[in-house]
Scaffold this active site. Structure first.
Site, PDB file in Angstrom:
ATOM      1  N   CYS A   1       0.836  -1.211   0.000  1.00 19.44           N
ATOM      2  CA  CYS A   1       0.000   0.000   0.000  1.00 19.44           C
ATOM      3  C   CYS A   1       0.866   1.253   0.000  1.00 19.44           C
ATOM      4  CB  CYS A   1      -0.917  -0.020   1.223  1.00 19.44           C
ATOM      5  SG  CYS A   1      -1.922   1.466   1.351  1.00 19.44           S
TER       6      CYS A   1
ATOM      7  N   CYS B   1      -0.509   4.142   2.158  1.00 14.20           N
ATOM      8  CA  CYS B   1      -0.367   3.945   3.614  1.00 14.20           C
ATOM      9  C   CYS B   1       1.086   4.158   4.054  1.00 14.20           C
ATOM     10  CB  CYS B   1      -0.752   2.537   4.037  1.00 14.20           C
ATOM     11  SG  CYS B   1      -2.207   1.883   3.257  1.00 14.20           S
ATOM     12  N   ASP B   2       2.029   3.623   3.282  1.00 17.87           N
ATOM     13  CA  ASP B   2       3.418   3.543   3.760  1.00 17.87           C
ATOM     14  C   ASP B   2       4.403   4.438   3.018  1.00 17.87           C
ATOM     15  OD1 ASP B   2       2.551   1.572   5.514  1.00 17.87           O
ATOM     16  OD2 ASP B   2       2.896  -0.030   4.072  1.00 17.87           O
TER      17      ASP B   2
END
Ligand code: NAP
Length: 298
Positions: free
Chosen positions: A129, A132-133
């Site tokens: 992701c 997200c990261d």
């Protein structure tokens, strides 16, 4: 007793909940993780009709609020089985719920590369992701694996923060939309590594690099990276329901009507056999499945 039990609170399940609520039906959404499904990982949606730009996270939040406003109830539980004839019983990891009909909208989960240390390096350089990261890799070097819309969008997103982004794809043509591929080729800090597969993730405690194999020459080379974003598509996760509905290659078998082979059980979104897996088609499935279920219980 609920009118409708919807398994999965991604775009298909949430759309079904909106249509059920608007039909005056009491709907329960069962979601194993977080509402929104895969779309929350998309940095920028620009192909949903009527909305020129929105982040996947914001889209999911609005969709959830809309479903709640029409009376949908959500429980964060994993559905384990469906049983019953006229009344359907859904058993979860926490309890049992009865409904007049069920919609399976379980979406799909990330496909893994299947490399030995892949699982143990999640959170230590391996991610599925980018939204997200991605921030953890500001000014660092990363690789994205894949050639579909997710991989290309992830590479474009990461290029805004990272020093360099390699995109490793097993063919020399991308599956992603032309418009985004053109953007990819314009970015100075994105390097295309085509016709290559990843043979190994080099790591100690953290990811240090990847070993890629050129499929045309069989040559191997190591590329030093701090992170690897794997975006090689999705696989369905319907094994729990194979005794109640027919599956085809893991997908619940149904046509555009969203009827499964079992009366009272419908299917919507990416977990269904279909040609086009898009946000718009997931939402459309949700509406079709909910309206069919509601019509058949009157
Ligand atoms: P996808 O379209 O299925 O693409 C997966 C990519 O990974 C393909 O390029 C495939 O290569 C490659 N691949 C598959 N298995 C592999 C393996 N074992 N090793 C190496 N490479 C592998 O998946 P996606 O990009 O996640 O997209 C899923 C669906 O969501 C698609 O319908 C997509 O259009 C949609 N989506 C839409 C948007 C948007 O519209 N904004 C954003 C994201 C996703 P090949 O090409 O050689 O098969």
């Amino acid at each position: 007793m609920y009118d409708l039990i919807i398994i999965g609170a991604g775009p298909a399940g949430l759309s079904a909940a909106i249509y059920a609520g608007r039909s005056g039906k009491k709907a329960l959404l069962l979601e194993e993780k977080n509402y929104g499904g895969q779309i929350v990982n998309t940095p920028d949606i620009e192909n949903y009709p009527g909305i020129s730009h929105i982040s996947g996270f914001e889209f999911a939040m609005e969709l959830f609020k809309q479903a709640e406003s029409f009376g949908a109830e959500i429980k964060y539980e994993k559905a384990l089985s469906i049983s019953g004839d006229d009344t359907k019983v859904v058993t979860t990891n926490k309890g049992q719920y009865e409904g007049k009909a069920v919609i399976i909208a379980t979406g799909a989960k990330n496909r893994k590369l299947g490399l030995g240390n892949e699982d143990s390096l999640v959170g230590r350089g391996v991610s599925y992701c980018a939204t997200c990261d991605g921030m953890f890799y500001r000014d660092k070097v990363v690789a994205v694996n894949g050639g579909g819309n997710t991989a290309v969008e992830d590479a474009l997103f990461l290029a805004n923060y990272c020093k360099k982004v390699y995109i490793v794809h097993r063919r020399d043509e991308f599956r992603a939309d032309e418009k985004d591929v053109a953007k990819l080729k314009e970015k100075d800090n994105i390097e295309l590594v085509l016709n290559c597969t990843i043979k190994e993730i080099v790591a100690d405690e953290m990811v240090k690099g990847i070993v890629v194999v050129d499929k045309t020459t069989n040559e191997e080379r190591q590329i030093d990276v701090n992170g690897l974003f794997i975006a090689i598509g999705q696989v369905p996760d319907n094994g729990d329901f194979e005794n109640v509905v027919e599956l085809e290659n893991g997908y619940v078998k149904a046509d555009e009507s969203c009827y499964t082979n079992t009366p009272g059980i419908y299917v919507a979104g990416d977990c269904r056999t279909k040609e086009v897996r898009q946000l718009a088609t997931a939402a459309a499935d949700g509406a079709i499945a909910a309206l069919a279920a509601c019509a058949n219980m009157d």
